[in-house]
Design a protein around this motif. Structure first.
Motif, PDB file in Angstrom:
ATOM      1  N   THR A   2      20.192  47.565  40.042  1.00 21.67           N
ATOM      2  CA  THR A   2      20.785  47.381  41.444  1.00 21.67           C
ATOM      3  C   THR A   2      22.248  47.927  41.424  1.00 21.67           C
ATOM      4  O   THR A   2      23.255  47.591  40.625  1.00 21.67           O
ATOM      5  N   ALA A   3      22.521  48.653  42.506  1.00 21.47           N
ATOM      6  CA  ALA A   3      23.653  49.258  42.620  1.00 21.47           C
ATOM      7  C   ALA A   3      24.771  48.212  43.289  1.00 21.47           C
ATOM      8  O   ALA A   3      24.501  47.001  43.658  1.00 21.47           O
ATOM      9  N   THR A   4      25.950  48.388  42.651  1.00 23.00           N
ATOM     10  CA  THR A   4      27.172  47.568  42.819  1.00 23.00           C
ATOM     11  C   THR A   4      27.599  47.484  44.352  1.00 23.00           C
ATOM     12  O   THR A   4      27.632  48.580  44.761  1.00 23.00           O
ATOM     13  N   THR A   5      27.648  46.438  44.977  1.00 25.67           N
ATOM     14  CA  THR A   5      28.112  46.287  46.253  1.00 25.67           C
ATOM     15  C   THR A   5      29.546  46.246  46.508  1.00 25.67           C
ATOM     16  O   THR A   5      30.252  45.960  45.582  1.00 25.67           O
ATOM     17  N   THR A   6      30.055  46.491  47.697  1.00 30.16           N
ATOM     18  CA  THR A   6      31.343  46.557  47.858  1.00 30.16           C
ATOM     19  C   THR A   6      31.952  45.324  47.624  1.00 30.16           C
ATOM     20  O   THR A   6      33.250  45.242  46.926  1.00 30.16           O
ATOM     21  N   PRO A   7      31.485  43.980  48.083  1.00 31.51           N
ATOM     22  CA  PRO A   7      32.155  42.670  47.692  1.00 31.51           C
ATOM     23  C   PRO A   7      32.252  42.721  46.211  1.00 31.51           C
ATOM     24  O   PRO A   7      33.132  41.958  45.727  1.00 31.51           O
ATOM     25  N   GLU A   8      31.219  42.972  45.427  1.00 30.71           N
ATOM     26  CA  GLU A   8      31.225  42.866  43.980  1.00 30.71           C
ATOM     27  C   GLU A   8      32.182  43.745  43.406  1.00 30.71           C
ATOM     28  O   GLU A   8      32.719  43.186  42.408  1.00 30.71           O
ATOM     29  N   ILE A  94      35.089  56.868  37.776  1.00 27.60           N
ATOM     30  CA  ILE A  94      35.056  55.485  37.359  1.00 27.60           C
ATOM     31  C   ILE A  94      34.155  54.443  38.078  1.00 27.60           C
ATOM     32  O   ILE A  94      34.780  54.277  39.273  1.00 27.60           O
ATOM     33  N   VAL A  95      33.002  54.340  37.617  1.00 36.98           N
ATOM     34  CA  VAL A  95      32.157  53.573  38.444  1.00 36.98           C
ATOM     35  C   VAL A  95      32.430  51.949  38.090  1.00 36.98           C
ATOM     36  O   VAL A  95      32.021  51.648  37.095  1.00 36.98           O
ATOM     37  N   ILE A  96      32.877  51.277  39.153  1.00 36.19           N
ATOM     38  CA  ILE A  96      33.255  49.925  38.875  1.00 36.19           C
ATOM     39  C   ILE A  96      32.075  49.155  38.972  1.00 36.19           C
ATOM     40  O   ILE A  96      31.902  48.415  40.217  1.00 36.19           O
ATOM     41  N   ASP A  97      31.435  48.848  37.913  1.00 37.31           N
ATOM     42  CA  ASP A  97      30.157  47.986  38.114  1.00 37.31           C
ATOM     43  C   ASP A  97      30.128  46.871  37.018  1.00 37.31           C
ATOM     44  O   ASP A  97      29.285  46.464  36.731  1.00 37.31           O
TER      45      ASP A  97
END
Length: 294
Positions: A2-8, A94-97
């Motif tokens: 699942t893609a990371t959401t903005t709040p996460e 940089i994918v912040i997940d």
């Protein structure tokens, strides 16, 4: 996955900010306001008030109110909207997940702001490995870097240290040629039209070309092709950077970088701005002897 959401993403950034001495000022959907102290080599610790806006797993930082940095300066990698150009998303994104990705993003931000302090003192961007301006120019730069790597030392460091310059000469049956120079001394030339090294019988530009019995470009692995690609990609990078700066014609120059093309293009410089200096790549038109900066 699942893609990371903005709040996460905001939560990941906020959870690791204390590792860098940052403190939260305020949080809202899609934005985090922080105070970030940045330690410098001389012992100073300027404190930046930053807005971090988030969309999905990506984050962008800017000063809340420009005070320690210019509001806009392409030479210092600050976009027209004040956001910081921390990396080239097409290559260095940089994918912040994850927590470690959030820390990598903070490390990149702190390093960027440390370089800003050096840039203010030196009146130039201090990191020779910075990306060219604009995505098209950066793509040509990447291709030139790959070609330099194929040629081997010292080409990658020469490219990073801006020791390589180009002279473009016109005329002749084969059209214009790009002459590659190192510290002002000719290395080789490439026909722009055919994309071929002018003299394939020259000693190779790699270390094997300096031997007692030097290897020649024609028969030294793929070095003839790599040398041609390096020259042509640097030439195209210069053309694209020229177009990039034309897009900002008339924009005010902050005056914090010597030789800024905004000042050179006739933009109104801020108080204290210095005259523009020469650019790294110069093209010469042999037909009339004139020069133009690219």
């Amino acid at each position: 996955m699942t893609a990371t959401t903005t709040p996460e993403t905001i939560a990941l950034i906020a959870d690791s900010m204390s590792d860098f001495g940052a403190s939260e000022i305020r949080r809202s959907p899609g934005e985090l306001l922080v105070s970030l102290p940045v330690p410098l080599a001389d012992g100073r610790v300027p404190v930046y008030g930053l807005s971090i806006t988030v969309e999905g797993a990506s984050a962008v930082a800017r000063e809340i109110t420009p005070s320690l940095l210019p509001a806009f300066c392409p030479e210092r990698h600050i976009n027209r909207n004040g956001s910081f150009c921390l990396y080239w998303r097409a290559v260095d994104d940089i994918v912040i997940d994850r927590a470690d990705a959030a820390r990598a993003w903070w490390e990149t931000l702190v390093r960027f702001l440390q370089l800003q302090s050096r840039a203010a003192r030196l009146r130039r961007w201090p990191d020779g490995r910075g990306r060219a301006h604009g995505a098209p120019a950066a793509l040509h730069q990447l291709r030139a870097e790959l070609a330099a790597g194929r040629l081997g030392d010292p080409f990658p460091s020469d490219l990073a240290d801006r020791r390589l310059t180009l002279v473009v000469s016109g005329g002749g049956a084969n059209g214009p040629a790009v002459r590659v120079m190192r510290d002002g001394r000719r290395l080789y030339s490439v026909w722009i039209g055919s994309g071929r090294v002018v003299n394939l019988r020259d000693p190779c530009v790699c270390s094997a070309g300096a031997h007692r019995r030097p290897a020649v470009l024609r028969s030294c692995g793929d070095h003839a092709n790599a040398a041609a690609v390096l020259a042509l990609e640097l030439h195209r990078m210069g053309e694209q950077e020229s177009l990039f700066w034309k897009g900002f014609a008339g924009s005010p120059c902050c005056g914090s970088v010597d030789g800024c093309p905004l000042a050179n293009a006739g933009a109104v410089p801020a108080a204290g701005a210095s005259p523009a200096g020469p650019r790294e790549i110069v093209e010469v038109n042999d037909n009339d002897g004139s020069e133009r900066q690219v």
